[in-house]
Design a protein around this motif. Sequence first.
Motif, mmCIF file in Angstrom:
data_model
loop_
_atom_site.group_PDB
_atom_site.id
_atom_site.type_symbol
_atom_site.label_atom_id
_atom_site.label_comp_id
_atom_site.label_asym_id
_atom_site.label_seq_id
_atom_site.Cartn_x
_atom_site.Cartn_y
_atom_site.Cartn_z
ATOM 1 N N ASN A 150 0.826 -1.206 0.000
ATOM 2 C CA ASN A 150 0.000 0.000 0.000
ATOM 3 C C ASN A 150 0.858 1.253 0.000
ATOM 4 O OD1 ASN A 150 -2.599 -1.389 0.343
ATOM 5 N ND2 ASN A 150 -1.733 -1.946 2.341
ATOM 6 N N ILE A 151 0.344 2.292 -0.605
ATOM 7 C CA ILE A 151 1.066 3.562 -0.635
ATOM 8 C C ILE A 151 1.263 4.131 0.764
ATOM 9 C CG2 ILE A 151 -0.928 5.076 -0.962
ATOM 10 C CD1 ILE A 151 0.907 6.533 -3.081
ATOM 11 N N SER A 152 0.415 3.753 1.700
ATOM 12 C CA SER A 152 0.514 4.252 3.074
ATOM 13 C C SER A 152 1.494 3.453 3.934
ATOM 14 C CB SER A 152 -0.865 4.256 3.733
ATOM 15 O OG SER A 152 -1.375 2.932 3.779
ATOM 16 N N ASP A 153 2.040 2.360 3.402
ATOM 17 C CA ASP A 153 2.985 1.548 4.174
ATOM 18 C C ASP A 153 4.223 2.363 4.547
ATOM 19 O OD1 ASP A 153 1.360 -0.655 4.009
ATOM 20 O OD2 ASP A 153 2.511 -1.645 2.422
ATOM 21 N N VAL A 154 4.680 2.180 5.785
ATOM 22 C CA VAL A 154 5.904 2.824 6.253
ATOM 23 C C VAL A 154 7.053 1.834 6.071
ATOM 24 C CG1 VAL A 154 7.101 3.824 8.241
ATOM 25 C CG2 VAL A 154 4.646 4.243 7.906
ATOM 26 N N VAL A 155 8.064 2.264 5.324
ATOM 27 C CA VAL A 155 9.196 1.398 5.014
ATOM 28 C C VAL A 155 10.451 1.996 5.641
ATOM 29 C CG1 VAL A 155 10.588 0.391 3.161
ATOM 30 C CG2 VAL A 155 8.115 0.706 2.840
ATOM 31 N N THR A 156 11.174 1.173 6.419
ATOM 32 C CA THR A 156 12.435 1.611 7.008
ATOM 33 C C THR A 156 13.562 0.698 6.542
ATOM 34 O OG1 THR A 156 12.077 0.276 9.002
ATOM 35 C CG2 THR A 156 11.355 2.585 9.077
ATOM 36 N N VAL A 157 14.755 1.275 6.479
ATOM 37 C CA VAL A 157 15.961 0.524 6.126
ATOM 38 C C VAL A 157 16.940 0.702 7.272
ATOM 39 C CG1 VAL A 157 17.855 0.240 4.487
ATOM 40 C CG2 VAL A 157 15.592 0.925 3.660
ATOM 41 N N GLU A 158 17.483 -0.411 7.738
ATOM 42 C CA GLU A 158 18.426 -0.384 8.856
ATOM 43 C C GLU A 158 19.750 -1.017 8.438
ATOM 44 O OE1 GLU A 158 16.689 -2.568 12.120
ATOM 45 O OE2 GLU A 158 14.762 -1.560 11.870
ATOM 46 N N ILE A 159 20.830 -0.454 8.977
ATOM 47 C CA ILE A 159 22.138 -1.116 8.876
ATOM 48 C C ILE A 159 22.701 -1.195 10.286
ATOM 49 C CG2 ILE A 159 22.669 -0.510 6.480
ATOM 50 C CD1 ILE A 159 24.400 1.791 7.522
ATOM 51 N N ALA A 160 23.416 -2.255 10.544
ATOM 52 C CA ALA A 160 24.034 -2.441 11.861
ATOM 53 C C ALA A 160 25.352 -1.676 11.916
ATOM 54 C CB ALA A 160 24.268 -3.932 12.117
ATOM 55 N N ASP A 161 25.902 -1.563 13.087
ATOM 56 C CA ASP A 161 27.200 -0.929 13.288
ATOM 57 C C ASP A 161 28.290 -1.741 12.603
ATOM 58 O OD1 ASP A 161 29.168 0.793 14.458
ATOM 59 O OD2 ASP A 161 29.512 -0.712 16.004
ATOM 60 N N GLY A 162 29.158 -1.070 11.857
ATOM 61 C CA GLY A 162 30.355 -1.704 11.311
ATOM 62 C C GLY A 162 30.142 -2.681 10.178
ATOM 63 N N VAL A 163 29.100 -2.493 9.339
ATOM 64 C CA VAL A 163 28.874 -3.439 8.243
ATOM 65 C C VAL A 163 29.102 -2.831 6.862
ATOM 66 C CG1 VAL A 163 27.274 -4.887 9.545
ATOM 67 C CG2 VAL A 163 26.373 -3.017 8.148
ATOM 68 N N ILE A 164 29.114 -1.503 6.762
ATOM 69 C CA ILE A 164 29.322 -0.842 5.483
ATOM 70 C C ILE A 164 30.722 -0.230 5.484
ATOM 71 C CG2 ILE A 164 28.525 0.974 3.909
ATOM 72 C CD1 ILE A 164 26.565 -1.387 4.223
ATOM 73 N N GLU A 165 31.525 -0.610 4.481
ATOM 74 C CA GLU A 165 32.924 -0.192 4.417
ATOM 75 C C GLU A 165 33.146 0.721 3.216
ATOM 76 O OE1 GLU A 165 37.350 -2.300 4.566
ATOM 77 O OE2 GLU A 165 35.591 -3.508 4.131
ATOM 78 N N ASP A 166 33.868 1.830 3.436
ATOM 79 C CA ASP A 166 34.176 2.727 2.326
ATOM 80 C C ASP A 166 35.467 2.291 1.636
ATOM 81 O OD1 ASP A 166 36.361 3.717 3.790
ATOM 82 O OD2 ASP A 166 35.454 5.664 4.168
ATOM 83 N N MET A 167 35.905 3.065 0.678
ATOM 84 C CA MET A 167 37.066 2.713 -0.134
ATOM 85 C C MET A 167 38.378 2.699 0.642
ATOM 86 S SD MET A 167 35.311 2.118 -2.653
ATOM 87 C CE MET A 167 36.733 1.466 -3.459
ATOM 88 N N ASN A 168 38.408 3.335 1.811
ATOM 89 C CA ASN A 168 39.627 3.385 2.616
ATOM 90 C C ASN A 168 39.577 2.467 3.827
ATOM 91 O OD1 ASN A 168 41.176 5.408 1.141
ATOM 92 N ND2 ASN A 168 39.478 6.751 1.663
ATOM 93 N N GLY A 169 38.600 1.582 3.856
ATOM 94 C CA GLY A 169 38.507 0.628 4.953
ATOM 95 C C GLY A 169 37.795 1.143 6.189
ATOM 96 N N ASN A 170 37.190 2.321 6.109
ATOM 97 C CA ASN A 170 36.441 2.863 7.246
ATOM 98 C C ASN A 170 35.062 2.213 7.293
ATOM 99 O OD1 ASN A 170 38.458 4.915 7.860
ATOM 100 N ND2 ASN A 170 37.782 5.883 5.978
ATOM 101 N N LEU A 171 34.664 1.762 8.472
ATOM 102 C CA LEU A 171 33.356 1.136 8.665
ATOM 103 C C LEU A 171 32.387 2.138 9.283
ATOM 104 C CD1 LEU A 171 34.522 -2.291 10.101
ATOM 105 C CD2 LEU A 171 33.571 -1.872 7.839
#
Length: 129
Positions: A97-118
Motif C-alpha cells: 500500500n502507498i501508506s505503508d511505512v518502510v524503514t531501512v536499517e544497517i548495523a554498526d560496522g557493516v558498510i565499508e568505504d574505499m579506505n577501509g572505514n566502517l
Amino acid sequence: IKNIADKAGNVMDSVTLSVNFIENVKPQMLSAKIVDVDKVLVTFSEGIKATSAVPANFTVKVNGVPDPVTSVTKEDGTSVAVGDTKVLLTLTTGIANISDVVTVEIADGVIEDMNGNLNKGAKTVTATR
C-alpha cells in the motif's frame, strides 16, 4: 616549511616533506527511496566497497515487519561496483500500500568505504516515495 625563526631571529633552512593523509571519514546511510513495489534505493555519503553491498547488511521493514532483502544491485540492476554511492535493494514481499511505512536499517560496522572505514553505529532511515 620555511621562514621559521628562533628568538634570536635565526631563520631555519627551508624543508620540503611529502605527507600522505589517509581519509578516515566513516560512511553513512543518508537516505532511502521507494522506487518500485519491491525495490528501495539507498544512498550513502561516499563510495562503498562492493563487498559491503550484500543482503545480510540491510534490514528492511514494512510497517515494522521485516521483509528480507533478496539482492543488492546498482540502480540499473547490474552488480554493485567499487565506489558506488547508491544501491538498490530488492525485497522478498514488497510494499502493498502507498501508506505503508518502510524503514531501512544497517548495523554498526557493516558498510565499508574505499579506505577501509566502517560505518559507526546502527542507523535507520525511513524511505520516501
